[in-house]
Enzyme design. Structure first.
Site, mmCIF file in Angstrom:
data_model
loop_
_atom_site.group_PDB
_atom_site.id
_atom_site.type_symbol
_atom_site.label_atom_id
_atom_site.label_comp_id
_atom_site.label_asym_id
_atom_site.label_seq_id
_atom_site.Cartn_x
_atom_site.Cartn_y
_atom_site.Cartn_z
ATOM 1 N N ASP A 88 0.846 -1.201 0.000
ATOM 2 C CA ASP A 88 0.000 0.000 0.000
ATOM 3 C C ASP A 88 0.877 1.245 0.000
ATOM 4 O O ASP A 88 2.057 1.200 0.346
ATOM 5 C CB ASP A 88 -0.956 0.025 1.203
ATOM 6 C CG ASP A 88 -0.242 0.147 2.547
ATOM 7 O OD1 ASP A 88 0.839 -0.470 2.720
ATOM 8 O OD2 ASP A 88 -0.757 0.863 3.436
ATOM 9 N N GLU A 152 0.059 -0.852 5.933
ATOM 10 C CA GLU A 152 1.122 -0.241 6.753
ATOM 11 C C GLU A 152 0.908 1.259 6.873
ATOM 12 O O GLU A 152 1.082 1.848 7.933
ATOM 13 C CB GLU A 152 2.497 -0.531 6.139
ATOM 14 C CG GLU A 152 3.655 -0.294 7.106
ATOM 15 C CD GLU A 152 4.115 1.146 7.199
ATOM 16 O OE1 GLU A 152 4.777 1.485 8.186
ATOM 17 O OE2 GLU A 152 3.819 1.948 6.292
HETATM 18 N N1 BES Z 1 8.619 3.211 5.478
HETATM 19 C C1 BES Z 1 8.028 4.096 6.415
HETATM 20 C C2 BES Z 1 8.784 4.191 7.721
HETATM 21 C C3 BES Z 1 10.202 4.707 7.644
HETATM 22 C C4 BES Z 1 10.541 5.735 6.791
HETATM 23 C C5 BES Z 1 11.152 4.165 8.456
HETATM 24 C C6 BES Z 1 11.856 6.193 6.748
HETATM 25 C C7 BES Z 1 12.448 4.627 8.435
HETATM 26 C C8 BES Z 1 12.810 5.645 7.561
HETATM 27 C C9 BES Z 1 6.601 3.640 6.680
HETATM 28 O O1 BES Z 1 5.920 3.300 5.498
HETATM 29 C C10 BES Z 1 5.829 4.786 7.286
HETATM 30 O O2 BES Z 1 5.659 5.769 6.627
HETATM 31 N N2 BES Z 1 5.367 4.629 8.531
HETATM 32 C C11 BES Z 1 4.542 5.621 9.145
HETATM 33 C C12 BES Z 1 3.826 5.054 10.342
HETATM 34 C C13 BES Z 1 2.477 4.488 10.078
HETATM 35 C C14 BES Z 1 1.843 4.079 11.385
HETATM 36 C C15 BES Z 1 1.564 5.384 9.302
HETATM 37 C C16 BES Z 1 5.350 6.767 9.669
HETATM 38 O O3 BES Z 1 6.530 6.594 10.025
HETATM 39 O O4 BES Z 1 4.803 7.867 9.731
HETATM 40 MN MN MN Z 2 7.041 2.105 4.278
HETATM 41 MN MN MN Z 3 5.304 5.234 4.510
#
Ligand code: BES
Ligand code: MN
Ligand code: MN
Length: 454
Positions: A88, A152
């Site tokens: 996604d 995610e």
């Molecule tokens: N891939 C990201 C997380 C990430 C980005 C980790 C850059 C390390 C470096 C992930 O898809 C993401 O965006 N996670 C969200 C959290 C989620 C609960 C919506 C975030 O970090 O805001």
């Molecule tokens: Mn991600």
């Molecule tokens: Mn992300």
């Protein structure tokens, strides 16, 4: 290994074209209108895994978007690596700021521009192609499982349940994730930690209806002003968070850890120039890398109220709203901090308004020990393909399922990301460098090799 190099060289254009196909599917998990695209994308991922040579691939329905599970089991006595990723993507808006269509992947200067190119379809697909390469060159020596979810970006609301209900299916010796960034191709790094998240929404209500701002203004508190004052009070002059108890559980990093962190190269002038800002901001006493890595933060993600349409309307609004999230570090707890935030708004609200604060999603922070087998294998794999030992760094983002994998499956998670901070994740013109995509495919087989035979 030469056979891998040769195989990749021969097939690299096809690898890329296949990724571009996946990027054309607008799999935006947050929007109900994309439900058919989510199903199509899950099907496509499953199909690609089948073509890569897995011996079992399934789509598991959840209360939300489906999970794709696949496996290539060569010998149950051999180590098993569980690869996690997500198909996604975040919404592409604001569309007018994209230089090419978010779902019309375009290659400019060796970079793939598209929503999901880096986060996470591009990085997830490196693992599918690495598996194909291992199978086709007869060099696979361990078992590989895949768990690719479709929620995610909306906080993985149903994956926890899937994991708890399928512990035997997902049983592995480690979890490998490429969904984060590294410093650069010249300076490889490995994330040894991710932050947790507590996300709340606040609704501030003043008068029982919108009022004429001339007739009532000056005599009735404006909820936007009150909300702005409350928000402004959340940080002090040193940019510390003022909420009592917010830092209570924070695991302070040792001086030694901080010294190591300071060795990672960081160019402040470039960092500022890239973002178009003159001065950096942040908690006093900490470096930029520390502020985004080892320290918890509080951010306003959205604020609205009153009239925001075309032209001007003289209104004293009844309500104002804000979306607020905290990034957490070990040993903070997502639920505890969310409760703290919600209670704090109730405590500081002046009598002119009433507060309704609600919880969105959250997630726990995660740390990978550098002496774990999985980290060591990732480090050795990167050293082999980059010619340099990767620097361990703390990532600022969040992947809530990491702590759950460790809890439910009892194994360590290693974050071997190949993106860059400048890849515009969640932003217009998201991109993934072709060089990083290919470097990932080149490196992943070494992870499996070294995890199996350290
Ligand atoms: N891939 C990201 C997380 C990430 C980005 C980790 C850059 C390390 C470096 C992930 O898809 C993401 O965006 N996670 C969200 C959290 C989620 C609960 C919506 C975030 O970090 O805001
Ligand atoms: Mn991600
Ligand atoms: Mn992300």
């Amino acid at each position: 290994m030469q056979v891998w190099k040769d195989y990749q060289e021969k097939n690299k254009d096809r690898f890329l074209n296949e990724l571009l196909e996946l990027l054309r599917i607008p799999s935006v998990s947050a929007k109900a209108e994309h439900k058919p695209d989510m199903i199509a994308c899950a099907e496509a991922v499953k199909q690609r895994l089948v073509e890569a040579g897995v011996d079992k691939a399934e789509i598991h329905e959840t209360a939300g978007h489906p999970v794709v599970y696949a496996e290539k089991m060569i010998d149950p006595a051999k180590p098993t690596v569980l690869v996690y990723g997500h198909y996604d993507v975040q919404p592409a808006e604001p569309l007018e700021l994209w230089k090419s269509g978010p779902f019309d992947p375009t290659i400019i200067d060796g970079k793939i521009f598209a929503r999901g190119s880096c986060d996470d379809k591009g990085q997830m697909y490196m693992h599918v192609k690495a598996l194909e390469m291992l199978i086709q060159t007869n060099t696979l020596e361990n078992n590989i499982k895949f768990c690719i979810e479709g929620e995610e970006e909306v906080g993985s609301p149903n994956l926890g349940k899937f994991v708890s209900a399928n512990k035997e299916l997902l049983k592995a010796d480690c979890v490998l994730i490429s969904d984060s960034a590294m410093i650069s191709l010249e300076t490889p790094s490995l994330d040894i930690g991710l932050r947790g998240l507590s996300y709340i929404e606040v609704e501030v209500t003043g008068p029982n209806r919108d009022l004429h701002s001339g007739v009532y203004g000056g005599a009735v508190a404006n909820p936007i002003t009150i909300l702005a004052q409350m928000i402004a009070s959340l940080h002090d002059a040193n940019h510390h968070i003022t909420i009592p108890g917010f830092y209570a559980d924070v695991l302070e990093s040792s001086d030694e850890e901080r010294k190591l962190m300071a060795e990672a190269p960081f160019n402040e002038a470039e960092y500022k120039a890239d973002l178009g800002i003159v001065e950096l901001w942040g908690e006093k006493g900490y470096s930029t890398n520390e502020r985004t890595g080892i320290r918890p933060t509080l951010e306003l993600n959205g604020i609205w109220g009153g009239y925001t349409g075309e032209g001007a309307k003289t209104v004293l609004p009844s309500k104002a709203f804000a979306k607020i999230s905290a990034r957490l570090v070990p040993n903070q707890n997502s639920k505890k901090i969310a409760d703290l935030l919600i209670n704090h708004f109730h405590t500081i609200a002046p009598p002119y308004v009433t507060i309704k604060a609600t919880l969105h999603h959250g997630g726990e922070p995660y740390l990978t020990p550098i002496d774990s087998k999985a980290y060591q294998a990732a480090s050795k794999a990167m050293e082999t393909t980059f010619g340099k030992i990767p620097i361990p760094v703390r990532g600022g983002g969040s992947i809530p399922i990491c702590s759950l994998f460790e809890k439910e499956l009892g194994v360590k998670v290693v974050l071997m990301g190949f993106g860059l901070d400048s890849d515009n994740l969640h932003s217009p013109n998201e991109k993934f460098d072709l060089a990083n995509f290919y470097k990932g495919i080149e490196t992943i087989p070494y992870f499996h090799k070294y995890f199996t035979t350290p």
